[in-house]
Every structure is written in C-alpha cells, then in structure tokens.
Design a protein around this motif. Structure first.
Motif, PDB file in Angstrom:
ATOM      1  N   CYS A 105       0.822  -1.206   0.000  1.00  0.00           N
ATOM      2  CA  CYS A 105       0.000   0.000   0.000  1.00  0.00           C
ATOM      3  C   CYS A 105       0.855   1.254   0.000  1.00  0.00           C
ATOM      4  O   CYS A 105       1.768   1.390   0.820  1.00  0.00           O
ATOM      5  N   LEU A 106       0.549   2.164  -0.902  1.00  0.00           N
ATOM      6  CA  LEU A 106       1.219   3.454  -0.967  1.00  0.00           C
ATOM      7  C   LEU A 106       0.191   4.526  -0.615  1.00  0.00           C
ATOM      8  O   LEU A 106      -0.781   4.722  -1.336  1.00  0.00           O
ATOM      9  N   TRP A 107       0.381   5.173   0.530  1.00  0.00           N
ATOM     10  CA  TRP A 107      -0.520   6.227   0.993  1.00  0.00           C
ATOM     11  C   TRP A 107       0.102   7.584   0.678  1.00  0.00           C
ATOM     12  O   TRP A 107       1.287   7.789   0.906  1.00  0.00           O
ATOM     13  N   GLY A 108      -0.710   8.508   0.174  1.00  0.00           N
ATOM     14  CA  GLY A 108      -0.216   9.851  -0.117  1.00  0.00           C
ATOM     15  C   GLY A 108      -1.286  10.709  -0.752  1.00  0.00           C
ATOM     16  O   GLY A 108      -2.414  10.258  -0.984  1.00  0.00           O
ATOM     17  N   ASP A 109      -0.927  11.939  -1.048  1.00  0.00           N
ATOM     18  CA  ASP A 109      -1.819  12.848  -1.760  1.00  0.00           C
ATOM     19  C   ASP A 109      -1.423  12.782  -3.227  1.00  0.00           C
ATOM     20  O   ASP A 109      -0.428  13.384  -3.643  1.00  0.00           O
ATOM     21  N   PHE A 110      -2.192  12.057  -4.011  1.00  0.00           N
ATOM     22  CA  PHE A 110      -1.842  11.822  -5.407  1.00  0.00           C
ATOM     23  C   PHE A 110      -2.384  12.900  -6.345  1.00  0.00           C
ATOM     24  O   PHE A 110      -2.262  12.772  -7.562  1.00  0.00           O
ATOM     25  N   THR A 111      -2.949  13.975  -5.761  1.00  0.00           N
ATOM     26  CA  THR A 111      -3.409  15.092  -6.587  1.00  0.00           C
ATOM     27  C   THR A 111      -2.271  16.060  -6.873  1.00  0.00           C
ATOM     28  O   THR A 111      -2.416  16.956  -7.700  1.00  0.00           O
ATOM     29  N   ILE A 112      -1.147  15.893  -6.164  1.00  0.00           N
ATOM     30  CA  ILE A 112       0.018  16.752  -6.369  1.00  0.00           C
ATOM     31  C   ILE A 112       1.255  15.874  -6.560  1.00  0.00           C
ATOM     32  O   ILE A 112       1.273  14.722  -6.155  1.00  0.00           O
ATOM     33  N   ALA A 113       2.277  16.438  -7.167  1.00  0.00           N
ATOM     34  CA  ALA A 113       3.547  15.714  -7.319  1.00  0.00           C
ATOM     35  C   ALA A 113       4.327  15.870  -6.022  1.00  0.00           C
ATOM     36  O   ALA A 113       4.707  16.970  -5.634  1.00  0.00           O
ATOM     37  N   SER A 114       4.507  14.742  -5.329  1.00  0.00           N
ATOM     38  CA  SER A 114       5.199  14.786  -4.044  1.00  0.00           C
ATOM     39  C   SER A 114       5.786  13.424  -3.737  1.00  0.00           C
ATOM     40  O   SER A 114       5.229  12.399  -4.108  1.00  0.00           O
TER      41      SER A 114
END
Length: 196
Positions: A105-114
């Motif tokens: 599982c990869l958790w993150g904010d995928f609406t931005i490049a980060s």
C-alpha cells in the motif's frame, strides 16, 4: 391409391418404434425434476452471511484477506484522510518474488507531485521464499539483522531517502510464515496483521 402391403407394414413398425422411443424418453425427465431431487438433511447448517464492515471500521470483510485499510490502525487511516491522502493498492513484492496473497500500500496525496508518502505491506510467505528474498536483498546491498520479532532486512544507508530516528529506511520484517514492509523500521510496528 392404397399403399403396398410391405410399405404399410414398415410404416406401422416405424410409428410403433417412434411412439416407444417417445414414451421411453419421457421417463428420465420425471427423475430429474426438482420434486425428485433429495432434500438436504434437516441438520444442515444454514449458510453464513458475509459481514460487511461499517463505514468507520478498518476491519476487512475476510479474516484471511489483508487489505490496505485492514493492515494498519483505523486511527492512522483517519489521519491520512484528514490530510487528503488516499491509497494505491498493489500486489506485495519483495526482491524478485511476487506474493499474490499479500498487499502493498502506498498512501499519499496523489493530486500533487510529491514524494511525501508512506508505504505499508503484509504477505504470507513460505520459508523457501523468505530465504530467497532475504538472500537477494542482501546481495543487492541491503542489511540483515536479527530482531526479537524476526529478521529485519533494511535498505543500505547509502541509498535511503527517508529514515526513522534510528537511521532505517525501507524495511522488511520476516517472521514465521509472513513478511511485513514499511518505509522505515519504526513504521513496521504499525502493520498489524493478522488481527486478533
């Protein structure tokens, strides 16, 4: 014009044969009707319904199937969601081995490049697969050490991007029949599977 005697006899024989076959062919149909099927014994257990999790539950539907929402605490998921994070789920991979019954599982904010993300994973693993995976990781520069919980294999300090307070980056914990994965050694403690 009357039929010749031989043809009339043949016609009678064909008709009788056809009627006999028709009568015989109806017999099996009565055997396979629903009424003829045996009823299940009265002591048969009722089928169990699958329990669907509630909206605020982090528990998976099946106790045997790990999910991204099931392998980490619900409180951590709530924190991620409060930050606008979501999860990308994938098959668990370690070294050159794909463990289809696991989850990564990869958790993150995928609406931005980060690159500000967190990784978690859990999978069942055989002792042979575990030995192969550990060997491949160590051969590619990862460090291995014994831990009270099992064998820790962590990426080389030369290649790590993010570390915990102890200097550990991406880390696998190999236990008895399972392997856990997180972006740091300290984060391994957040992977709680199977649930008690």
């Amino acid at each position: 014009m009357p039929l010749p005697r031989a043809r009339a006899g043949l016609l009678v024989a064909v008709t009788v044969a056809s009627l006999t076959l028709a009568a015989c062919s109806t017999t099996p149909e009565t055997v396979v009707t629903e009424d003829a099927l045996p009823s299940p014994p009265a002591t048969s257990p009722e089928p169990t319904a699958t329990v669907e999790p509630s909206e605020d539950s982090a528990e998976p539907v099946s106790a045997e199937t790990p999910t991204c929402e099931g392998i980490i605490p619900a409180s951590l998921i709530a924190e991620f969601e409060a930050e606008g994070w979501s999860v990308e789920e994938d098959v668990f991979r370690v070294a050159g081995i794909e463990l289809a019954d696991g989850v990564q599982c990869l958790w993150g904010d995928f609406t931005i490049a980060s690159d500000h993300v967190q990784l978690f994973g859990w999978a069942p693993i055989t002792s042979e697969q575990s030995g192969t995976a550990q060997g491949e990781l160590v051969a590619s520069g990862w460090r291995s050490e014994q831990d009270a919980r099992g064998v820790i294999v962590t990426e080389s300090a030369d290649t790590t991007v993010t570390t915990d307070d102890e200097g550990y980056g991406l880390t696998y914990l190999f236990g008895d029949g399972w392997v856990k994965y997180a972006d740091t050694k300290q984060s391994i403690a957040l992977v709680e599977w199977p649930r008690d």
